[in-house]
Design a protein around this motif. Structure first.
Motif, PDB file in Angstrom:
ATOM      1  N   ASP A   7      26.264   3.463   4.160  1.00  0.00           N
ATOM      2  CA  ASP A   7      26.805   4.292   3.294  1.00  0.00           C
ATOM      3  C   ASP A   7      27.143   3.737   1.825  1.00  0.00           C
ATOM      4  O   ASP A   7      28.013   2.778   1.983  1.00  0.00           O
ATOM      5  CB  ASP A   7      27.884   5.064   3.918  1.00  0.00           C
ATOM      6  CG  ASP A   7      27.494   5.884   5.237  1.00  0.00           C
ATOM      7  OD1 ASP A   7      26.381   5.847   5.379  1.00  0.00           O
ATOM      8  OD2 ASP A   7      28.386   6.501   5.837  1.00  0.00           O
ATOM      9  N   ARG A  13      26.933   6.912  -5.552  1.00  0.00           N
ATOM     10  CA  ARG A  13      25.887   8.138  -5.006  1.00  0.00           C
ATOM     11  C   ARG A  13      24.953   8.643  -6.023  1.00  0.00           C
ATOM     12  O   ARG A  13      25.725   8.851  -7.325  1.00  0.00           O
ATOM     13  CB  ARG A  13      26.805   8.960  -4.338  1.00  0.00           C
ATOM     14  CG  ARG A  13      27.264   8.536  -3.000  1.00  0.00           C
ATOM     15  CD  ARG A  13      28.337   9.568  -2.375  1.00  0.00           C
ATOM     16  NE  ARG A  13      28.935   8.971  -1.243  1.00  0.00           N
ATOM     17  CZ  ARG A  13      30.120   9.559  -0.706  1.00  0.00           C
ATOM     18  NH1 ARG A  13      30.497  10.148  -1.223  1.00  0.00           N
ATOM     19  NH2 ARG A  13      30.581   8.599   0.373  1.00  0.00           N
ATOM     20  N   ILE A 349      30.810  13.675   4.024  1.00  0.00           N
ATOM     21  CA  ILE A 349      29.581  13.811   3.874  1.00  0.00           C
ATOM     22  C   ILE A 349      29.060  12.351   3.141  1.00  0.00           C
ATOM     23  O   ILE A 349      29.598  12.213   1.936  1.00  0.00           O
ATOM     24  CB  ILE A 349      29.117  14.948   3.003  1.00  0.00           C
ATOM     25  CG1 ILE A 349      29.586  16.183   3.953  1.00  0.00           C
ATOM     26  CG2 ILE A 349      27.410  15.202   2.849  1.00  0.00           C
ATOM     27  CD1 ILE A 349      28.868  16.172   5.050  1.00  0.00           C
ATOM     28  N   ARG A 351      25.956  11.216   0.871  1.00  0.00           N
ATOM     29  CA  ARG A 351      24.700  11.558   0.093  1.00  0.00           C
ATOM     30  C   ARG A 351      24.065  10.364  -0.461  1.00  0.00           C
ATOM     31  O   ARG A 351      24.592   9.365  -0.832  1.00  0.00           O
ATOM     32  CB  ARG A 351      25.254  12.377  -1.201  1.00  0.00           C
ATOM     33  CG  ARG A 351      26.133  13.519  -0.940  1.00  0.00           C
ATOM     34  CD  ARG A 351      26.695  14.230  -2.054  1.00  0.00           C
ATOM     35  NE  ARG A 351      27.431  15.397  -2.014  1.00  0.00           N
ATOM     36  CZ  ARG A 351      28.632  15.637  -1.424  1.00  0.00           C
ATOM     37  NH1 ARG A 351      29.489  14.304  -1.240  1.00  0.00           N
ATOM     38  NH2 ARG A 351      29.180  16.736  -1.068  1.00  0.00           N
ATOM     39  N   GLN A 352      22.588  10.639  -0.352  1.00  0.00           N
ATOM     40  CA  GLN A 352      21.415   9.411  -0.954  1.00  0.00           C
ATOM     41  C   GLN A 352      20.311   9.949  -1.364  1.00  0.00           C
ATOM     42  O   GLN A 352      19.860  11.232  -0.650  1.00  0.00           O
ATOM     43  CB  GLN A 352      21.520   8.693   0.566  1.00  0.00           C
ATOM     44  CG  GLN A 352      20.871   7.292   0.131  1.00  0.00           C
ATOM     45  CD  GLN A 352      20.830   6.213   1.383  1.00  0.00           C
ATOM     46  OE1 GLN A 352      20.121   6.637   2.115  1.00  0.00           O
ATOM     47  NE2 GLN A 352      21.221   5.235   1.102  1.00  0.00           N
ATOM     48  N   GLU A 353      19.878   9.238  -2.331  1.00  0.00           N
ATOM     49  CA  GLU A 353      18.738   9.527  -2.877  1.00  0.00           C
ATOM     50  C   GLU A 353      17.389   9.328  -1.809  1.00  0.00           C
ATOM     51  O   GLU A 353      17.387   8.300  -1.445  1.00  0.00           O
ATOM     52  CB  GLU A 353      18.484   9.136  -4.440  1.00  0.00           C
ATOM     53  CG  GLU A 353      16.990   9.547  -4.839  1.00  0.00           C
ATOM     54  CD  GLU A 353      16.888   8.830  -6.210  1.00  0.00           C
ATOM     55  OE1 GLU A 353      16.036   9.286  -7.083  1.00  0.00           O
ATOM     56  OE2 GLU A 353      17.277   7.743  -6.450  1.00  0.00           O
ATOM     57  N   ILE A 363      18.769  14.632  -2.959  1.00  0.00           N
ATOM     58  CA  ILE A 363      19.758  14.147  -2.455  1.00  0.00           C
ATOM     59  C   ILE A 363      20.199  14.702  -0.913  1.00  0.00           C
ATOM     60  O   ILE A 363      20.051  15.841  -0.697  1.00  0.00           O
ATOM     61  CB  ILE A 363      20.952  14.559  -3.193  1.00  0.00           C
ATOM     62  CG1 ILE A 363      20.990  14.360  -4.614  1.00  0.00           C
ATOM     63  CG2 ILE A 363      22.370  14.006  -2.585  1.00  0.00           C
ATOM     64  CD1 ILE A 363      20.763  12.768  -4.919  1.00  0.00           C
ATOM     65  N   LEU A 365      21.938  14.869   2.726  1.00  0.00           N
ATOM     66  CA  LEU A 365      23.124  14.936   3.124  1.00  0.00           C
ATOM     67  C   LEU A 365      23.158  14.543   4.594  1.00  0.00           C
ATOM     68  O   LEU A 365      22.394  14.695   5.578  1.00  0.00           O
ATOM     69  CB  LEU A 365      23.574  16.450   3.168  1.00  0.00           C
ATOM     70  CG  LEU A 365      23.381  16.942   1.852  1.00  0.00           C
ATOM     71  CD1 LEU A 365      24.000  18.343   1.911  1.00  0.00           C
ATOM     72  CD2 LEU A 365      24.289  16.163   0.725  1.00  0.00           C
ATOM     73  N   GLN A 407      21.692  18.119   7.322  1.00  0.00           N
ATOM     74  CA  GLN A 407      20.069  18.311   6.697  1.00  0.00           C
ATOM     75  C   GLN A 407      19.661  19.547   6.499  1.00  0.00           C
ATOM     76  O   GLN A 407      18.754  20.060   5.998  1.00  0.00           O
ATOM     77  CB  GLN A 407      19.329  17.065   7.145  1.00  0.00           C
ATOM     78  CG  GLN A 407      19.809  15.818   6.892  1.00  0.00           C
ATOM     79  CD  GLN A 407      18.881  14.572   7.431  1.00  0.00           C
ATOM     80  OE1 GLN A 407      17.773  14.869   7.567  1.00  0.00           O
ATOM     81  NE2 GLN A 407      19.547  13.601   8.228  1.00  0.00           N
ATOM     82  N   ASN A 410      19.631  21.021   3.256  1.00  0.00           N
ATOM     83  CA  ASN A 410      18.448  20.614   2.415  1.00  0.00           C
ATOM     84  C   ASN A 410      17.250  21.365   3.119  1.00  0.00           C
ATOM     85  O   ASN A 410      16.403  21.615   2.071  1.00  0.00           O
ATOM     86  CB  ASN A 410      18.099  19.186   2.960  1.00  0.00           C
ATOM     87  CG  ASN A 410      19.259  18.132   2.473  1.00  0.00           C
ATOM     88  OD1 ASN A 410      19.800  17.427   3.141  1.00  0.00           O
ATOM     89  ND2 ASN A 410      19.431  18.120   1.075  1.00  0.00           N
TER      90      ASN A 410
END
Length: 521
Positions: A7, A13, A349, A351-353, A363, A365, A407, A410
């Motif tokens: 993380d 982020r 939470i 967050r990552q590309e 992004i 989740l 997700q 998303n």
């Protein structure tokens, strides 16, 4: 259900594309070079000559109406005529009869026209028998109706194809030939000598990996003195200057990252993609079984998109199931969030590309399962399955796959689907695309929560090549029932994990009870 990274700290982020870029993330995100070139979402109708589609549909409607008036009489209800015409149009569209190749033939369409005319007239006979009292249509009259319908349809299509060939001779579309000598120049010479195919070669393009070390002049008798385009600037300039509408590949477009980057560039510029020669024998799906050619060179349109007839069904299923899952799993989401907050501190939470459909980033989740770490490690580390820093709550979320529940948001946003290839980070996606020829093609479909590779056990630190092969197999053979099967297998696997986890907890409880008894004894 995918490889997981450490993380990233909150400051590292990656923000959404609309936000201003932060200097802290520039060093983590690598430049998007040719290795990361992927297919964008398809544009409906790309490459289809629209001036041909409308006349073909008009010819089919006239053939249907004329045959119906001849067989059923002039008092045929207009609603029946409209229903027959609409049925034929849908059947022909499903068969690909409105996506003709560069050299279409009315006789090549004859088997498809005959079969669909028979289906249409059998259905019409059943409707007429149910609505009109009296005897049904005689079998001989029904056979004559199918034959007359097929003949009229072939005649109309033949006239449209002749008009199309004449228009192609007068105004052929500019085209670029992608390949190496001598095949590329031979094809260019054939297209120049036969403009009825509607393509006028204006340049030759070779992937950077296949250019000779020392440039040499084309061999004698090679044909047209077409320029060799070697850079992205040359290709863009030629597309703009000549209004290039077609790109013909004489080699497989997924052979290496350089060729794949060329394919992406042409698709982004709105060009129709064709495979010719040896490339047509290896890849591509023809619109119908009748083979097509460019003066003896086998030719097929390259279908770079998953089946479009079910895309809206897939999206509707995603919306319904994701919304329902969020409502049903709301208590579980709340419990997980509280466990992470109380056990591991703020920052619930993560967050990552990630890279989704068409190479576009979004992004992703998840619930945080690791303490904050270095930003570069978060963006480049391939797996943390055995990371000792994983918290107790994080291990529980990972074992039960509950860390991926956010997700579902998303999915509702349209960035992901319930079923599809698992998304990866830009740095790793670039490396995988350069190392595995089939990896880039998996971006033809939206990323998913689960996929065919995951239900076969390919998750975490497993073979990237195997995962790419399963992902492309899923895209090429997509069906709604396949999505449902994968979701059912995923749910069954999660239930097995919960049962194993409960069994493990019971075993630990029995061991503790046994220890207490031994101490008391």
């Amino acid at each position: 259900m995918t490889t997981e990274s450490a993380d990233a700290p909150h400051a590292a982020r990656v923000p959404p594309p609309s936000a201003a870029p932060r200097p802290a993330t520039v060093a983590v995100r690598p430049p998007r070079g040719p290795g990361l070139e992927t297919l964008p979402p398809p544009r409906p109708g790309r490459g289809v000559r629209r001036r041909t589609v409308a006349p073909l549909m008009a010819a089919d409607c006239l053939a249907t109406t004329g045959t119906a008036l001849l067989v059923l009489g002039p008092d045929t209800p207009p609603t029946l005529l409209g229903a027959m015409a609409l049925t034929l149009l849908l059947l022909h569209a499903q068969a690909g009869l409105y996506r003709p190749g560069p050299a279409p033939s009315a006789l090549g369409d004859l088997p498809a026209l005959l079969g669909r005319a028979a289906v249409c007239w059998c259905a019409t006979a059943a409707v007429v028998a149910a609505v009109r009292p009296g005897p049904a249509l005689p079998l001989a009259l029904l056979v004559c109706a199918v034959a007359a319908h097929t003949v009229l349809g072939c005649g109309g299509r033949g006239a449209v194809y002749r008009a199309r060939r004449g228009a192609a001779r007068r105004t052929p579309r500019a085209a670029l030939i992608v390949g190496t000598d001598p095949a590329a120049r031979q094809l260019a010479a054939a297209l120049h000598a036969h403009p009825e195919y509607g393509m006028r070669p204006v340049g030759l393009v070779a992937p950077a990996s296949m250019l000779p070390a020392v440039p040499h002049a084309p061999p004698a008798g090679a044909g047209l003195p077409l320029p060799r385009l070697t850079s992205a600037q040359d290709i863009t300039r030629a597309v703009i200057q000549h209004t290039v509408r077609d790109a013909v590949f004489t080699l497989p477009p997924y052979a290496d990252p350089h060729t794949f980057a060329l394919l992406r560039r042409f698709i982004d510029q709105g060009s129709a993609i064709w495979l010719a020669g040896a490339a047509a024998a290896r890849e591509g799906r023809p619109p119908h079984p009748d083979p097509d050619h460019l003066w003896g060179f086998a030719c097929r349109p390259l279908d770079t998109a998953p089946p479009q007839h079910g895309s809206w069904v897939k999206r509707a299923l995603d919306l319904v199931l994701a919304a329902l899952a969020l409502v049903v799993a709301a208590p579980v989401l709340l419990g997980c969030a509280l466990a992470v907050r109380l056990g591991d501190g703020p920052g619930v939470i993560f967050r990552q590309e990630r890279i989704g459909r068409g190479g576009r980033s979004f992004i992703l989740l998840k619930f945080r399962t690791l303490p904050p770490c270095d930003a570069h490690e978060a963006a480049t580390r391939s797996s943390v399955a055995d990371d000792g820093r994983t918290t107790r709550v994080g291990r529980l979320l990972r074992r039960t796959s509950l860390d991926g529940l956010p997700q579902l948001w998303n999915v509702l946003r349209g960035e992901m689907s319930l079923v599809g290839p698992r998304p990866e980070r830009p740095f790793l996606a670039q490396q995988f695309t350069q190392s595995y020829a089939e990896y880039g093609a998996r971006h033809r479909m939206p990323a998913g929560l689960t996929g065919l590779a995951q239900v076969h056990g390919l998750r975490g630190d497993t073979s990237i090549e195997d995962r790419a092969r399963f992902d492309n197999l899923y895209i090429d053979s997509w069906s709604l029932w396949q999505d449902i099967r994968i979701m059912l297998r995923t749910v069954a696997r999660l239930f097995r994990l919960f049962r194993l986890f409960r069994l493990f907890r019971l075993i630990r409880l029995f061991r503790l009870i046994r220890l207490f008894r031994l101490e008391d004894g």
